[in-house]
Each structure stands twice: as C-alpha cells, then as structure tokens.
Design an enzyme around this catalytic site. Sequence first.
Site, short mmCIF file in Angstrom:
data_model
loop_
_atom_site.label_atom_id
_atom_site.label_comp_id
_atom_site.label_asym_id
_atom_site.label_seq_id
_atom_site.Cartn_x
_atom_site.Cartn_y
_atom_site.Cartn_z
N GLU A 158 -34.05 -46.42 -34.91
CA GLU A 158 -33.98 -45.28 -35.83
C GLU A 158 -34.60 -44.05 -35.16
O GLU A 158 -35.68 -44.14 -34.57
CB GLU A 158 -34.72 -45.59 -37.13
CG GLU A 158 -34.60 -44.47 -38.15
CD GLU A 158 -35.20 -44.85 -39.50
OE1 GLU A 158 -34.55 -45.60 -40.23
OE2 GLU A 158 -36.30 -44.38 -39.79
N ASP B 269 -41.61 -51.62 -43.13
CA ASP B 269 -41.22 -51.36 -41.74
C ASP B 269 -40.19 -52.39 -41.25
O ASP B 269 -39.25 -52.04 -40.55
CB ASP B 269 -42.46 -51.38 -40.82
CG ASP B 269 -43.49 -50.35 -41.23
OD1 ASP B 269 -43.15 -49.15 -41.21
OD2 ASP B 269 -44.62 -50.74 -41.57
N ASP C 4 -37.66 -49.94 -36.05
CA ASP C 4 -38.15 -48.78 -36.79
C ASP C 4 -39.46 -48.35 -36.13
O ASP C 4 -40.51 -48.95 -36.37
CB ASP C 4 -38.37 -49.15 -38.26
CG ASP C 4 -38.88 -47.99 -39.08
OD1 ASP C 4 -38.50 -46.84 -38.79
OD2 ASP C 4 -39.67 -48.23 -40.01
#
Length: 173
Positions: free
Chosen positions: A70, A144, A10
């Site tokens: 992502e 996160d 991420d």
Amino acid sequence: MEPVRILGLDPGLRHTGWGIIEIKGNCLSHVAHGVVDTPSDLELAQRLTHLYKGLSEIISAYTPDEAAVEETFVNKNPTSTLKLGMARGVVLLAPSALRVSVFEYSANKVKKSVVGVGHADKEQVLMMVKMLLPVLNSTIMRADAADALAVAICHSHHRQIHSLTRALKAGQL
C-alpha cells in the site's frame, strides 16, 4: 491452473501488517497474516533492520509469488513522514531482494477494490476481508493485518492488468 500466492503489506515503522492469500482462478483462500512490530526503544537503523529481518523471514517461510504494497499518505509532520518513508523503503526492498515482484496500490484503490468505496473506514475493510476470506470470521485480527490482506485482495483483482501491461511493454502483444 497453478495457484498464485500473494503477500500484501501495509507499511509502518511501528507496525507493518502482512497477509498472504492464494488465488486459483477466481477463488481466494487465506494462508497467513500478522504484524511485524518494531520496538520503539531501538534506534531508527535498528528498527529498520528488525523490520527487514521480520519480513525476510515471512517471505522465506511462505514463498509468495508476488507482493503488493500500500502506498502511504503524507503526514503533516515531516519527521514522521520521513520515518514512514524509510519503513516503506524497507517494505519494498524485502520482497524485491528475495526476487518477488512488487506492485503498489493507493489506499483509495485498495478500499475501492475490497469495499467498493474509496474512503471506507477500517471497520468496513475488516468486515469485507472477513467476508471474502470466511475462514477469518471468528478470528480477532489487528487492523494492520486486515489492511495487508486487503492489499493482497486488491492485487488479486488487478494482477492481470499488470501482466498485460508488462507484455505490451516487452512487445509480446
């Protein structure tokens, strides 16, 4: 059937979440997770280097077979968007430089794959990650890292589609 180790990422300049799972057949298991934080008092180039080194150490330590990242959304502030894009570039580069295949997923696809709803909030994502990886139920986890594990889980659901697509392009099917 050999287990496949997946690194979920991420991206962020301040905090990049990472999570590693293994899949064997339909079974998911948690390997590790965490966050690479970059000191905000460093110059941008130094922060990007810090991020790269941190991710490279994680990849070397856990030897994932595949990585999933992502996709980031565009902010209203162009300077922030540019810096996030640079961090995302490092996040894509680190596994690729170490010969780990990299796949990308939109935030909506990750949420829909893990929660069932494309606009789920962070609490819903965290709850589902803990349901899918029960070993984490008593773990306090940063958002996160939970998001990174969600990206890895999303990839575990979609990786066969990528394999078929690659085989079709290579003329193997």
